[in-house]
Design an enzyme around this catalytic site. Sequence first.
Site, mmCIF file in Angstrom:
data_model
loop_
_atom_site.group_PDB
_atom_site.id
_atom_site.type_symbol
_atom_site.label_atom_id
_atom_site.label_comp_id
_atom_site.label_asym_id
_atom_site.label_seq_id
_atom_site.Cartn_x
_atom_site.Cartn_y
_atom_site.Cartn_z
ATOM 1 C CG MET A 137 -1.866 -1.233 1.263
ATOM 2 S SD MET A 137 -2.737 -1.586 -0.272
ATOM 3 C CE MET A 137 -4.091 -0.441 -0.119
ATOM 4 N NE ARG A 138 3.582 2.906 3.655
ATOM 5 C CZ ARG A 138 3.334 3.857 4.554
ATOM 6 N NH1 ARG A 138 3.198 5.111 4.178
ATOM 7 N NH2 ARG A 138 3.199 3.553 5.820
ATOM 8 C CG ASN A 159 -0.130 -2.777 -8.006
ATOM 9 O OD1 ASN A 159 -0.090 -3.376 -6.921
ATOM 10 N ND2 ASN A 159 -0.958 -1.769 -8.218
ATOM 11 C CG HIS A 161 -6.022 -0.933 -9.033
ATOM 12 N ND1 HIS A 161 -5.678 -0.123 -7.966
ATOM 13 C CD2 HIS A 161 -7.202 -0.459 -9.493
ATOM 14 C CE1 HIS A 161 -6.616 0.798 -7.806
ATOM 15 N NE2 HIS A 161 -7.547 0.616 -8.722
HETATM 16 C C1 GRF Z 1 -6.177 -6.551 -2.931
HETATM 17 O O1 GRF Z 1 -7.549 -6.246 -3.123
HETATM 18 C C2 GRF Z 1 -5.332 -5.893 -3.992
HETATM 19 O O2 GRF Z 1 -5.985 -5.747 -5.215
HETATM 20 C C3 GRF Z 1 -5.075 -4.537 -3.380
HETATM 21 O O3 GRF Z 1 -4.928 -4.763 -2.005
HETATM 22 C C4 GRF Z 1 -5.631 -5.954 -1.633
HETATM 23 C C5 GRF Z 1 -4.614 -6.830 -0.983
HETATM 24 O O4 GRF Z 1 -5.165 -7.963 -0.407
HETATM 25 N N1 GRF Z 1 -3.932 -3.914 -4.003
HETATM 26 P P1 GRF Z 1 -4.203 -9.123 0.130
HETATM 27 O O5 GRF Z 1 -3.215 -8.486 1.105
HETATM 28 O O6 GRF Z 1 -3.509 -9.745 -1.044
HETATM 29 O O7 GRF Z 1 -5.122 -10.071 0.831
#
Ligand code: GRF
Length: 267
Positions: A137-138, A159, A161
């Site tokens: 999340m960065r 990535n 999304h």
């Molecule tokens: C997922 O929905 C992904 O698309 C987003 O963050 C969430 C991560 O979930 N970037 P996890 O940590 O893989 O369970």
Amino acid sequence: MTRKIRIGALISGTGSNLQAILDACEKGAVAGRVVFIGSDNPNAAGLERGNKHGISTFSVNYGDIIRAYHNDPAHDAAPADFDLDEIRSKQTLFSVDNKVDPDKVTVFLTTRAIAEARLLKEMSAYPFDLLVLAGFMRTLTPYFIDRVNTTKDEPRIMNIHPALLPSFPGIDGYGDTFRYGCKVAGCTVHFIDYGEDSGPIIGQRAFSIQFDDTLETVRKKGLAQEWELYPECLHLFAQGRLKTVKVAYESRDGKRVEKTVVRILPE
Ligand code: GRF
């Protein structure tokens, strides 16, 4: 040609996508193995998944780094090879003509580069072919991206999304899709570029939003799609089937646009 790729993973939280990748590697659905799991958050539950699979883990505490910088900017200096003007001119996270305070942009890019230099140092112990962001999340700045993407036109940071890009970039893709009243939701795997969720698209999955769906059920359906899509895209990379090409076209306002897109080569 399929080769067994070395995959580095960065996570921030639960790591359910990471688990899907670990499982797909173990059953051979992805020709690869995860060689490290890094996090910006030392308490990320997903780090434990690495421990269970005997994979090296590390964390770089972004929160601490950012707080320390705000308390005393002299305390944590930017890396010696960090060129603020260069990074500022490359990034497309903040547009130059909007009203973002330039000092805030400086602090953002500098603190992220400090953290990114530490990430790169940790990662240097584990050579890898592909870096996957699995719920990391960065935002990565050009400082980091350029030090990973060292071969021209061969991006190697992916990535996932939680929306059908280019709609709904940002942190809450399923939420934004649902609140907008969309009738279709989905997820996208893309290569990272210098913008926010703007890099070349590799794969997408879509599903209908039904009358009785809630944000929670949309998220649940979306994650189930992500767990299939991400390993598929990793395997395409391992097979050498992801080719980036530049396309040029004229936008509606008559400007020439150049864009990098992914072509998936036949087997
Ligand atoms: C997922 O929905 C992904 O698309 C987003 O963050 C969430 C991560 O979930 N970037 P996890 O940590 O893989 O369970």
